[in-house]
Design a protein around this motif. Sequence first.
Motif, PDB file in Angstrom:
ATOM      1  N   VAL A  83      -2.337   5.446  -2.042  1.00 28.55           N
ATOM      2  CA  VAL A  83      -3.018   4.271  -2.598  1.00 28.55           C
ATOM      3  C   VAL A  83      -2.170   3.651  -3.700  1.00 28.55           C
ATOM      4  CG1 VAL A  83      -5.036   3.490  -3.926  1.00 28.55           C
ATOM      5  CG2 VAL A  83      -5.346   5.038  -1.983  1.00 28.55           C
ATOM      6  N   TRP A  87      -0.228  -0.140  -3.617  1.00 27.17           N
ATOM      7  CA  TRP A  87      -0.475  -1.164  -4.649  1.00 27.17           C
ATOM      8  C   TRP A  87       0.827  -1.559  -5.333  1.00 27.17           C
ATOM      9  CZ3 TRP A  87       0.381  -1.414  -9.896  1.00 27.17           C
ATOM     10  CH2 TRP A  87      -0.262  -2.439 -10.591  1.00 27.17           C
ATOM     11  N   ALA A  90       2.958  -3.810  -3.248  1.00 24.72           N
ATOM     12  CA  ALA A  90       2.363  -5.155  -3.180  1.00 24.72           C
ATOM     13  C   ALA A  90       2.645  -5.933  -4.462  1.00 24.72           C
ATOM     14  CB  ALA A  90       0.868  -5.054  -2.923  1.00 24.72           C
ATOM     15  N   PRO A  95       4.663  -6.070   0.089  1.00 22.55           N
ATOM     16  CA  PRO A  95       3.520  -5.378   0.685  1.00 22.55           C
ATOM     17  C   PRO A  95       3.874  -4.796   2.051  1.00 22.55           C
ATOM     18  CG  PRO A  95       3.257  -7.747   0.889  1.00 22.55           C
ATOM     19  CD  PRO A  95       4.446  -7.526  -0.009  1.00 22.55           C
ATOM     20  N   VAL A 108      -2.295   0.589   5.675  1.00 16.18           N
ATOM     21  CA  VAL A 108      -2.595  -0.055   4.403  1.00 16.18           C
ATOM     22  C   VAL A 108      -3.262  -1.399   4.679  1.00 16.18           C
ATOM     23  CG1 VAL A 108      -1.639  -1.007   2.276  1.00 16.18           C
ATOM     24  CG2 VAL A 108      -0.599   1.041   3.315  1.00 16.18           C
ATOM     25  N   LEU A 111      -5.029  -6.020  -0.383  1.00 10.98           N
ATOM     26  CA  LEU A 111      -5.883  -5.852  -1.552  1.00 10.98           C
ATOM     27  C   LEU A 111      -7.159  -6.661  -1.385  1.00 10.98           C
ATOM     28  CD1 LEU A 111      -5.594  -4.430  -4.389  1.00 10.98           C
ATOM     29  CD2 LEU A 111      -4.960  -6.682  -5.263  1.00 10.98           C
ATOM     30  N   THR A 116      -7.402  -1.353  -3.508  1.00 11.74           N
ATOM     31  CA  THR A 116      -6.392  -1.047  -2.488  1.00 11.74           C
ATOM     32  C   THR A 116      -6.966  -0.007  -1.536  1.00 11.74           C
ATOM     33  OG1 THR A 116      -4.574  -1.496  -4.006  1.00 11.74           O
ATOM     34  CG2 THR A 116      -4.079  -0.115  -2.095  1.00 11.74           C
TER      35      THR A 116
END
Length: 231
Positions: A83, A87, A90, A95, A108, A111, A116
């Motif tokens: 996680v 993030w 990103a 990302p 994934v 967001l 996330t």
Amino acid sequence: MGTPESDSTQLEVVRVFTDTAGRFGNPLGIARAADVTGVDHQALAARAGYSETVVVEEPAADRATVRIYTPAVELPFAGHPTVGTAWWLAMLGKPVAVLDVPAGPVEVSPLTDGVTWIRARYEWAPKFEFHEFSDLAELATLDPADFPEGQHYAWGWNDEARGTVRTRMFAPAMGIAEDEATGAAAIALTAQLQRGVYITQGQGSQLYTEWDSDGWVRLGGRVIADHPVVI
């Protein structure tokens, strides 16, 4: 354990599974793979002292390869590192749709409302011994010294109808006396219950899960940047 010291390796640090005000959360050390060529990753994680430190390859084709280390062992999968890494990438403007960890491809999601989300198999989680408590006051009295070995996840319902849970995690086998927020254990508990839960762990960290199907679980949380460190 290989090279005892690195040449001032810089780790980025993020806190994973904070509350809505950005408090609490589990620190994650992040090293770029290109910066730690020739460095013993396990020794690096031990010096950092976080429950997990990751080594991240440069993303390509919406994927990035990640290796995950506790102070004592390398893990094939863990929740707070995936996680947190998703993030962080990103926020760098890189990302990814997949994080490739030794256990398999971790999906994934973009967001969403500051959270996330990743999706993983429950059997990728390390094996925990679960301890259910009907009295949350008793859960609060636990001490890391109560768990001298193994990997333990202590939990109890705060409100079963609403799916809210209070948890603590102790894993001396991983070199972690007590973990502030444990995504893999949250995934394993979700699979055991076969329902999504809202978890408060440690001092007040917050984790969200959704039971998907056929062994897949979604795990979400808020992440914020902390200060980088040089070790």
